[in-house]
Design a protein around this motif. Structure first.
Motif, PDB file in Angstrom:
ATOM      1  N   LEU A  35     -59.297  -0.701  18.444  1.00  0.00           N
ATOM      2  CA  LEU A  35     -59.185   0.395  19.363  1.00  0.00           C
ATOM      3  C   LEU A  35     -58.000   1.354  19.272  1.00  0.00           C
ATOM      4  N   LEU A  71     -59.575  -6.596  19.275  1.00  0.00           N
ATOM      5  CA  LEU A  71     -59.713  -5.454  20.267  1.00  0.00           C
ATOM      6  C   LEU A  71     -58.499  -4.499  20.142  1.00  0.00           C
ATOM      7  N   LEU A  72     -57.326  -4.975  19.756  1.00  0.00           N
ATOM      8  CA  LEU A  72     -56.233  -4.176  19.494  1.00  0.00           C
ATOM      9  C   LEU A  72     -56.336  -3.379  18.036  1.00  0.00           C
ATOM     10  N   LYS A  79     -53.308   0.861  24.794  1.00  0.00           N
ATOM     11  CA  LYS A  79     -54.256   0.354  23.618  1.00  0.00           C
ATOM     12  C   LYS A  79     -55.693   0.004  24.074  1.00  0.00           C
ATOM     13  N   PHE A  80     -55.843  -0.343  25.259  1.00  0.00           N
ATOM     14  CA  PHE A  80     -57.136  -0.634  25.728  1.00  0.00           C
ATOM     15  C   PHE A  80     -57.998   0.468  26.587  1.00  0.00           C
ATOM     16  N   ILE A 112     -51.651  -6.464  29.090  1.00  0.00           N
ATOM     17  CA  ILE A 112     -52.543  -6.061  27.886  1.00  0.00           C
ATOM     18  C   ILE A 112     -53.757  -5.502  28.246  1.00  0.00           C
ATOM     19  N   ALA A 170     -59.391   2.965  25.364  1.00  0.00           N
ATOM     20  CA  ALA A 170     -60.657   3.450  24.775  1.00  0.00           C
ATOM     21  C   ALA A 170     -61.887   2.426  25.566  1.00  0.00           C
ATOM     22  N   VAL A 171     -61.437   1.369  25.875  1.00  0.00           N
ATOM     23  CA  VAL A 171     -62.506   0.355  26.575  1.00  0.00           C
ATOM     24  C   VAL A 171     -62.462   0.754  28.022  1.00  0.00           C
ATOM     25  N   PHE A 225     -60.104 -11.744  30.490  1.00  0.00           N
ATOM     26  CA  PHE A 225     -58.846 -12.455  30.187  1.00  0.00           C
ATOM     27  C   PHE A 225     -58.360 -13.729  30.715  1.00  0.00           C
ATOM     28  N   ILE A 233     -58.531 -10.765  21.414  1.00  0.00           N
ATOM     29  CA  ILE A 233     -57.435  -9.519  21.868  1.00  0.00           C
ATOM     30  C   ILE A 233     -56.846  -9.013  20.474  1.00  0.00           C
TER      31      ILE A 233
END
Lengths: 215, 683
Positions: free
Chosen positions: B683, B679-680, A112-113, A107, A115-116, A135, B676
């Protein structure tokens, strides 16, 4: 600092997180935290070499004292005092724990992440690893029943956040970092007293034995 | 001189007076006398300063806008914007604050030895400071800080007399309702921020085009609920009849006369100023809520025999009347009938001022009576006019003003409200016209019922014979109480007589709104205090009323003296009593007086009657020794709205409690999963 060396230190942070999940002994987990903190201190030292800011050097020294020396010593003392040689049991067995670790790491690395983790594109891989470490720290708290593991989980989360901010260019002023270190120091003192009181009252640091706290 | 008065320094000094008053009161809290002197001195000085400052702004039109300090938090700027509307509310706060503070000098003495006067002074100053910040803040966040200070301080004032369990419960209810309202206000401001990118009122006004119509409607509903709770509109009023009587009487006067107007202020600011233009249904909603609040407020007041609760219900009624003006103003503005909108807004502002004066007066009078008789139950009063003649006179003036009897101020603001409703009936098309007809009918009913209610309140309290030993031993209030009440009574009278001047000034405040720039007026004010609406639509004059009233009174007096007493010998004797001794049980009670009206509205009020009979001989049950009727009313809002809501909330809470396992691991897993998912999602 050499890029390969940086990658090595981040890998140490991530690796020690996985080790904390797998080790059956509390002593191993506390030593893993010490090593993890040493890696974080090394990364901060890298910042000092780049900026030559003497305050960062003070932060590095403080981090070494508080996180690398004092925290593991504190854990060892607790382990000896309360005979907590083996870590408390986990909710998931080892294979399932590994699967959960894999999913969380996936994950953190997913698009999807981006952007971070893509705040600084050059450091995307390192940021993904730091996010995964965050996490996994939370997951350590969720999965373990022992209060000691919870403390290590919370402190590891702080380490992961520091690593993330270093590579995301969000590093805060040395004064703030010193404040956070002071905070951790006080927190360790309070936790020592608090845990001793809990042990005295419940005869265990397994949090499932503390259900009677529920109102 | 005026520049010096209307300057940032002057304004900061004005606020500082209240701050020093608050801290100083706490500092000397161990000495009640010193705390009383300190608190009163600073609040009186602050009020006088506020009166001067606001009057200069209102009369010269010179506004004050400045940033006190730029904070490191970019969204919070300590900016003040004292325009004419803000100045009007500063005037209101200072005016009522002045007389309540004078009244408080003598009134708080009966708390000596029971509660700390320093603590009372601390919260009193903090409360006024919060109110002042609310009406002068130039940005949403700063406004919310003021709102919070005001709410928290007012809570502590309500529970000041904490030995009474009822008061503590009232405070808790107030706190719950206040925070429910604040939550709505906060969401409304966040929505405004989302589309305008600022909490600054000026920026919001200029960036209004960026807000979609649907979001504007949501903001309206949230703001109406949020500010409606504070204003006490039906059905969000349930805290008001409980909380206002709980506080010390000069605080009750302030809560009822001024604090609930903070809600009205923000409604005017948002709906008439920041969010213009608005759709017609906004105005229609407010008009209907106003009609319901005014009618139901006065009906519930009629059923009360607790004097302060009765007055609190009248606050709901009067807020309803103010909303009738505001609702009409919004409708006319939506239909581009701006001169009529200005007329309605002027009516709303005038009634805001008038209500603050006569309601404070009535609460102060009630406080004086309660201080002597030691109960809020009107059934234990009676005959107080002989013991407290001046208080009785002031209460009578307040009663006449609130019942909209000329020549007192209440009449003229209600008359203006009527005129704006009549204009709507004459000019608007059928669907909207019916709402105006309904509103006018409600207002007419309200006026009549308010008169009946105050005939009851005055008659039962001051006339006939004392119905308790305390009432028989009551004494007139001390000088500070009389000065506080007398000044407000004089103002009620003067604002009626010089209503022309007042309307002229208030109309100018309305015209300062961007919406009304260059709009011609429908209100003409003449030198003899004649207020004329439209082209010979209607007119009224305070001076003319006074002249007619004085002539009639003098004429009747002389006629009576001449026809009855002429060449007759006056013999004083006892009243014919049918052969039995007159006693207090033969008087009509508050319950008995209201019973016939309550029964007319029994479908709405759901009265319950309990009869208690004691016989001389229980076996024969022929000759009753004692017969009592206890008339109660069911609180329909509690029964049909709030209790079901509580049941649903409790049921939901019981279900939600299942996730509260007591296991730390589970809680952390909630955090991990929520993190989570969030964030999902974002984003």
């Amino acid at each position: 600092m050499n890029h390969a060396l940086i990658q090595f230190f981040v890998a140490v942070v991530f690796g020690t997180m996985i080790f904390s999940h797998l080790t059956k002994k509390n002593f191993g987990a506390s030593m893993a935290y010490g090593v993890q903190s040493l890696a974080v201190a090394a990364l901060l030292f890298g910042s000092f070499l780049e900026t030559q800011n003497k305050l960062i050097l003070i932060v590095v020294i403080c981090a070494l004292i508080v996180k690398v020396v004092m925290a593991p010593l504190f854990f060892s003392r607790l382990i000896r005092k309360h005979a907590l040689m083996f870590s408390a049991s986990t909710y998931l067995n080892t294979p399932l724990t590994l699967i959960a670790i894999a999913i969380l790491t996936f994950i953190a690395h997913s698009q999807k992440f981006a952007a971070v983790t893509g705040i600084v594109p050059a450091n995307q891989a390192l940021l993904s690893l730091a996010l995964a470490a965050m996490f996994l720290s939370l997951f350590l708290i969720v999965n373990r029943k022992g209060a000691l593991s919870h403390i290590i989980g919370i402190l590891s989360l702080e380490n992961s956040i520091v690593v993330f901010t270093i590579f995301a260019g969000l590093e805060q002023s040395p004064a703030l970092q010193l404040g956070i270190l002071f905070n951790i120091f006080i927190w360790l003192m309070i936790a020592q007293v608090f845990i001793s009181m809990l042990y005295k009252h419940f005869g265990s640091l397994n949090i499932t034995s503390m259900q009677s706290l529920k109102g | 001189m005026f520049e010096l008065m209307v300057s940032p320094m002057s304004f900061i000094l004005f606020l500082t007076l209240y701050f020093v008053g608050a801290i100083g009161s706490l500092w000397v809290k161990n000495n009640n006398t010193l705390a009383n002197i300190w608190s009163s001195a600073f609040s009186i000085a602050g009020s006088l300063w506020g009166l001067g400052l606001s009057l200069v702004i209102i009369l010269t039109g010179q506004t004050l806008s400045f940033v006190a300090q730029q904070t490191s938090f970019s969204l919070l700027s300590l900016s003040f914007d004292v325009d004419l509307l803000s100045a009007f509310f500063v005037f209101l706060i200072s005016l009522i604050g002045l007389f309540c503070s004078i009244y408080g000098i003598g009134y708080v003495k009966h708390y000596y030895g029971q509660y700390s006067i320093g603590v009372l002074g601390f919260y009193y100053h903090l409360f006024i400071l919060g109110l002042l910040l609310v009406v002068t803040a130039g940005s949403g966040i700063f406004f919310l800080i003021g709102w919070e200070i005001m709410s928290v301080a007012s809570y502590f004032l309500i529970v000041y007399d904490r030995k009474e369990r009822e008061n503590v419960q009232a405070g808790f209810l107030y706190l719950v309702m206040t925070y429910a309202g604040t939550a709505c206000i906060l969401v409304a401001f966040l929505l405004l921020y989302q589309f305008t990118g600022s909490f600054d009122f000026d920026v919001i006004r200029d960036s209004l085009a960026l807000i979609p119509a649907s979001t504007k409607n949501i903001i309206f509903i949230l703001a109406l609920v949020g500010f409606g709770v504070k204003a006490g509109i039906v059905p969000l009023h349930i805290w008001l009849p409980a909380a206002h009587p709980a506080a010390p009487s000069h605080i009750s006067a302030f809560l009822s006369g001024v604090m609930i107007k903070a809600g009205i202020f923000m409604m005017i600011r948002l709906f008439m100023d920041l969010l213009q233009p608005v759709p017609v249904w906004w105005g229609l909603t407010i008009l209907l809520i106003g009609a319901a609040s005014s009618l139901l407020g006065v009906l519930y007041a009629l059923t009360e025999h607790d004097l302060k609760r009765l007055l609190a219900y009248h606050s709901i009624e009067n807020i309803g009347i103010i909303l009738l003006g505001l609702g009409s103003a919004l409708i006319f503005a939506s239909l581009d009938l701006l001169p009529l909108s200005l007329l309605s807004l002027t009516a709303a502002l005038f009634h805001t001022l008038n209500h603050a004066i006569f309601k404070s007066l009535l609460f102060l009078c009630a406080g004086s009576v309660i201080q002597q008789v030691h109960t809020r139950n009107m059934e234990e009063y009676g005959g107080l006019i002989k013991m407290m003649p001046q208080t009785a006179l002031f209460f009578l003036i307040g009663s006449a003003a609130i019942s909209a009897l000329p020549p007192f101020n209440g009449f003229f603001s209600e008359w203006l409200t009527f005129q704006s409703l009549f204009q709507g009936i004459v000019l608007l098309d059928s669907s909207v016209r019916w709402v105006f007809i309904l509103a006018a009918g409600a207002l007419a009913f309200t006026g009549g019922l308010a008169l009946a209610c105050f005939v009851k309140a005055f008659g039962v309290t001051f006339l006939a014979r004392p119905r308790s030993a305390e009432a028989a031993c009551a004494k007139e209030s001390s000088w500070s109480l009389l000065v506080g009440m007398g000044s407000l009574a004089a103002l009620s009278f003067l604002l009626g007589i010089f209503s022309g001047h007042a309307v002229f000034v208030l109309q100018n405040i309305g015209r300062s709104f961007r919406l009304f720039q260059g709009v011609p007026t429908t209100i003409a004010v003449f030198g003899n205090q004649t207020i004329s609406i439209g082209k010979e639509f209607a007119s009224v004059s305070g001076l003319a009323f006074l002249g007619v009233l004085a002539s009639v009174c003098i004429g009747v007096l002389f006629a009576v003296r001449w026809t009855i007493y002429r060449q007759q010998k006056v013999q004083l004797g006892s009243t014919w009593d049918c052969g039995v001794d007159l006693n207090a049980r033969m008087e009509i009670t508050a319950t008995g007086f209201a019973r016939s009206i309550v029964l007319i509205f029994k479908g709405l009020l759901k009265p319950s009657v309990q009869q208690k009979i004691e016989y001389d001989d229980g076996a024969i049950r022929y000759a009753p020794k004692l017969k009592a009727v206890i008339l109660g009313t069911q609180d329909v809002y509690q029964t049909y709205l709030y209790q079901p809501m509580c049941r649903v909330t409790n049921a939901l809470s019981a279900r939600v409690k299942n996730i509260q396992s007591g296991n730390v691991n589970i809680y952390i897993s909630y955090i991990l999963v929520a993190l989570i998912i969030t964030l999902l999602f974002i984003l």
